[in-house]
Design an enzyme around this catalytic site. Structure first.
Site, mmCIF file in Angstrom:
data_model
loop_
_atom_site.group_PDB
_atom_site.id
_atom_site.type_symbol
_atom_site.label_atom_id
_atom_site.label_comp_id
_atom_site.label_asym_id
_atom_site.label_seq_id
_atom_site.Cartn_x
_atom_site.Cartn_y
_atom_site.Cartn_z
ATOM 1 N N SER A 199 99.027 -62.314 18.680
ATOM 2 C CA SER A 199 98.736 -63.607 18.047
ATOM 3 C C SER A 199 97.265 -63.650 17.666
ATOM 4 C CB SER A 199 99.043 -64.756 19.023
ATOM 5 O OG SER A 199 98.484 -65.976 18.569
ATOM 6 N N TYR A 223 97.506 -68.791 26.675
ATOM 7 C CA TYR A 223 98.433 -68.068 25.807
ATOM 8 C C TYR A 223 97.662 -67.000 25.028
ATOM 9 C CZ TYR A 223 101.683 -67.201 21.928
ATOM 10 O OH TYR A 223 102.504 -66.608 20.994
ATOM 11 N N LYS A 233 97.899 -62.849 24.997
ATOM 12 C CA LYS A 233 98.089 -62.083 23.768
ATOM 13 C C LYS A 233 96.953 -61.081 23.550
ATOM 14 C CE LYS A 233 102.054 -63.655 22.488
ATOM 15 N NZ LYS A 233 103.222 -62.760 22.438
#
Length: 259
Positions: free
Chosen positions: A150, A163, A167
């Protein structure tokens, strides 16, 4: 590398496993690979969602429900692939979670551990299990592994910081595995910005034009954009590409935008 394909279906005769593929990006990846002739096996937590997804895939497609970070589920899926197809050529680690929203100082450490387990360690475990399954011969078939990273791994993003941290680990995992598994196996990743899925809905719902204004291409991504990027990375056109994280973001990072 395609072994038995043709120019119309270059992945014909090859088998792809896509995790987290009952909808959104994962399903778009499955469709893209199936369109190029691959037999696809998809996983997700609920069989109902998988059954619906299978209705839009070729009859040869298989769906197996289970938790992405469960070793038992991984073994079951790989056993089914060995029995049904006798080979595995492509492993697409798409499954991921983001159950928290807020600053890092408020992050539940237990939730963080779960995110790391699913987003990072589960992907590594899938690779380990696939390599250990001699009947699938991932190395012998010049296997390809693709992770979903991401742009939040590259640029801090408010309220989904952990998050992005997971990633970032995925991106480095990709590069490390590429070094360790070459020359038989290529390992790459796709790093999208905001893609219009249920998973990312909170990031754009009700203000899509405002969010897209930061992108040079003036639109958000679609699952199909990511599906085509993955199809490129597993295809012959990327045969000399490994250890690469392909930013697929409509120009957001280049323009200095924030995720």
């Amino acid at each position: 590398m395609s072994e038995t394909g043709n120019s119309q279906q270059p992945l014909s005769g090859q088998v792809a496993l896509i995790t987290g593929a009952s909808r959104g990006i994962g399903l778009a990846i499955a469709r893209s690979l199936a369109d190029q002739g691959a037999d696809v096996v998809i996983t997700a937590r609920q069989q109902e969602g998988l059954d619906e997804a299978l209705s839009s895939l070729p009859d040869s497609a298989v769906g197996v429900a289970g938790k992405a970070d469960s070793a038992e589920h991984q073994n079951e899926v790989l056993g089914i692939i060995a029995e049904r197809f006798g080979r595995l050529d492509m492993l697409i680690n798409n499954a991921g979670i983001n159950p928290v929203y807020g600053p890092l100082e408020e992050l539940s450490i237990d939730a963080g551990r779960k995110m790391f387990d699913v987003n990072v360690l589960a992907g590594l475990s899938w690779v380990q299990q696939a390599l250990a399954a001699e009947a699938l011969d991932l190395r012998g078939h010049r296997g390809r592994v693709v992770f979903l990273s991401s742009v939040t791994s590259e640029i801090p993003s408010a309220n989904i910081g952990f998050y992005g941290i997971t990633k970032a680990a995925v991106s480095h995992l990709t590069r490390t595995l590429a070094v360790e598994l070459g020359p038989e196996i290529r390992v790459n990743a796709v790093s999208p910005a905001v893609v219009k899925t249920d998973f990312a809905r909170a990031l754009y719902e009700g203000r899509e034009e405002q969010v897209a204004a930061d992108y040079p291409l003036r639109r958000l991504g679609t699952p199909e954009d990511v599906g085509r990027a993955v199809a490129f990375l597993v295809g012959d056109g990327a045969d000399w590409i490994t250890g690469h994280v392909l930013t697929t973001d409509g120009g957001l990072v280049t323009a200095g935008g924030t995720a």
